[in-house]
Design a protein around this motif. Structure first.
Motif, short mmCIF file in Angstrom:
data_model
loop_
_atom_site.label_atom_id
_atom_site.label_comp_id
_atom_site.label_asym_id
_atom_site.label_seq_id
_atom_site.Cartn_x
_atom_site.Cartn_y
_atom_site.Cartn_z
N UNK A 148 0.81 -1.21 0.00
CA UNK A 148 0.00 0.00 0.00
C UNK A 148 0.85 1.26 0.00
N UNK A 149 0.17 2.41 0.19
CA UNK A 149 0.81 3.72 0.16
C UNK A 149 0.79 4.34 1.55
N UNK A 150 1.78 5.16 1.81
CA UNK A 150 1.78 5.87 3.09
C UNK A 150 0.82 7.06 3.00
N UNK A 151 0.45 7.60 4.14
CA UNK A 151 -0.47 8.75 4.18
C UNK A 151 0.14 9.96 3.50
N UNK A 152 1.43 10.14 3.60
CA UNK A 152 2.12 11.27 2.95
C UNK A 152 2.02 11.14 1.43
N UNK A 153 2.23 9.95 0.92
CA UNK A 153 2.12 9.75 -0.53
C UNK A 153 0.71 10.06 -1.01
N UNK A 154 -0.28 9.63 -0.28
CA UNK A 154 -1.66 9.90 -0.65
C UNK A 154 -1.97 11.39 -0.59
N UNK A 155 -1.48 12.09 0.42
CA UNK A 155 -1.71 13.53 0.54
C UNK A 155 -1.05 14.29 -0.61
N UNK A 156 0.13 13.86 -1.02
CA UNK A 156 0.81 14.51 -2.15
C UNK A 156 0.00 14.34 -3.42
N UNK A 157 -0.52 13.15 -3.65
CA UNK A 157 -1.35 12.91 -4.85
C UNK A 157 -2.61 13.76 -4.82
N UNK A 158 -3.27 13.84 -3.68
CA UNK A 158 -4.48 14.65 -3.55
C UNK A 158 -4.16 16.12 -3.80
N UNK A 159 -3.04 16.60 -3.28
CA UNK A 159 -2.64 18.00 -3.50
C UNK A 159 -2.38 18.28 -4.97
N UNK A 160 -1.72 17.37 -5.65
CA UNK A 160 -1.44 17.55 -7.08
C UNK A 160 -2.74 17.58 -7.88
N UNK A 161 -3.65 16.69 -7.57
CA UNK A 161 -4.95 16.69 -8.27
C UNK A 161 -5.70 17.99 -8.00
N UNK A 162 -5.66 18.48 -6.78
CA UNK A 162 -6.31 19.75 -6.45
C UNK A 162 -5.73 20.92 -7.23
N UNK A 163 -4.42 20.97 -7.35
CA UNK A 163 -3.77 22.05 -8.10
C UNK A 163 -4.15 21.97 -9.58
N UNK A 164 -4.11 20.78 -10.14
CA UNK A 164 -4.50 20.62 -11.55
C UNK A 164 -5.95 21.03 -11.78
N UNK A 165 -6.84 20.67 -10.86
CA UNK A 165 -8.25 21.05 -11.00
C UNK A 165 -8.42 22.56 -10.88
N UNK A 166 -7.68 23.18 -9.95
CA UNK A 166 -7.80 24.63 -9.76
C UNK A 166 -7.36 25.40 -10.99
N UNK A 167 -6.41 24.88 -11.72
CA UNK A 167 -5.94 25.54 -12.93
C UNK A 167 -6.78 25.14 -14.14
N UNK A 168 -7.11 23.86 -14.24
CA UNK A 168 -7.77 23.33 -15.43
C UNK A 168 -9.21 23.71 -15.60
N UNK A 169 -9.98 23.73 -14.52
CA UNK A 169 -11.43 23.99 -14.63
C UNK A 169 -11.71 25.40 -15.16
N UNK A 170 -11.08 26.46 -14.63
CA UNK A 170 -11.34 27.79 -15.21
C UNK A 170 -10.91 27.90 -16.67
N UNK A 171 -9.81 27.27 -17.03
CA UNK A 171 -9.38 27.30 -18.44
C UNK A 171 -10.42 26.62 -19.32
N UNK A 172 -10.91 25.48 -18.89
CA UNK A 172 -11.92 24.75 -19.65
C UNK A 172 -13.20 25.58 -19.81
N UNK A 173 -13.64 26.22 -18.72
CA UNK A 173 -14.84 27.05 -18.80
C UNK A 173 -14.65 28.22 -19.75
N UNK A 174 -13.44 28.78 -19.78
CA UNK A 174 -13.15 29.86 -20.71
C UNK A 174 -13.25 29.39 -22.15
N UNK A 175 -12.75 28.19 -22.43
CA UNK A 175 -12.84 27.64 -23.78
C UNK A 175 -14.29 27.39 -24.17
N UNK A 176 -15.09 26.92 -23.23
CA UNK A 176 -16.50 26.66 -23.51
C UNK A 176 -17.22 27.97 -23.85
N UNK A 177 -16.98 29.02 -23.06
CA UNK A 177 -17.63 30.32 -23.33
C UNK A 177 -17.20 30.89 -24.68
#
Length: 159
Positions: free
Chosen positions: A25-54
């Motif tokens: 399995x994975x350690x809690x630190x490894x899981x937290x790092x993955x969750x943080x990376x996904x959060x950063x990608x979502x924070x950047x990607x979602x507004x860009x996607x919405x801009x393209x849609x508009x």
């Protein structure tokens, strides 16, 4: 002579905790790092996607206005005047369905649905020698795109 690695695996002594054994399995630190990376990608990607849609929705509305321009020229060639429903500049009523019926001869070129992003109307002077077609954003009626009989297209801050 056996080395310590084999001794711990075979005997599982108390002082051999996880010595030479693979973790499962994975350690809690490894899981937290993955969750943080996904959060950063979502924070950047979602507004860009919405801009393209508009941008795509706006481009579609501008293309529809260009289609209205072409059919208005055909209408004028046949009727010696431009088609219009309204002589007021407010365009309070949604004329999309009527424009499809008359200018596009029943073909649903313009989206008539209540969930359509833009509604359309055409204003004209009293003798039909000039007109302005408007695409008005349904969710924000202050956003208007226009085209006139001289193919002047307004993309920003249109009245």
């Amino acid at each position: 002579s056996k080395n310590w690695h084999y001794f711990c695996i075979e005997n599982n002594g108390p002082w051999c905790y996880n010595f030479g054994m693979k973790q499962k399995g994975f350690s809690i630190i490894e899981l937290l790092v993955v969750v943080a990376i996904i959060g950063i990608l979502a924070a950047v990607g979602i507004p860009l996607y919405q801009g393209y849609v508009e941008t795509t929705k706006k481009t579609n509305a501008l293309n529809n206005l260009s289609s209205i321009y072409v059919t208005q020229e055909e209408y004028k060639a046949d009727n010696n005047r431009y088609y219009s429903i309204s002589s007021s500049s407010s365009c309070n009523d949604d004329q999309t369905k009527k424009i499809n019926e008359v200018l596009f001869e029943g073909t649903k070129v313009l989206d008539e649905g209540n969930d359509a992003d833009y509604r359309f109307c055409i204003n004209s002077d009293t003798n039909g020698s000039t007109y302005k077609a408007l695409a008005i954003k349904r969710s924000e009626t202050g956003i208007k795109l226009t085209i006139d009989q001289q193919n002047n297209i307004c993309k920003e801050n249109c009245n």
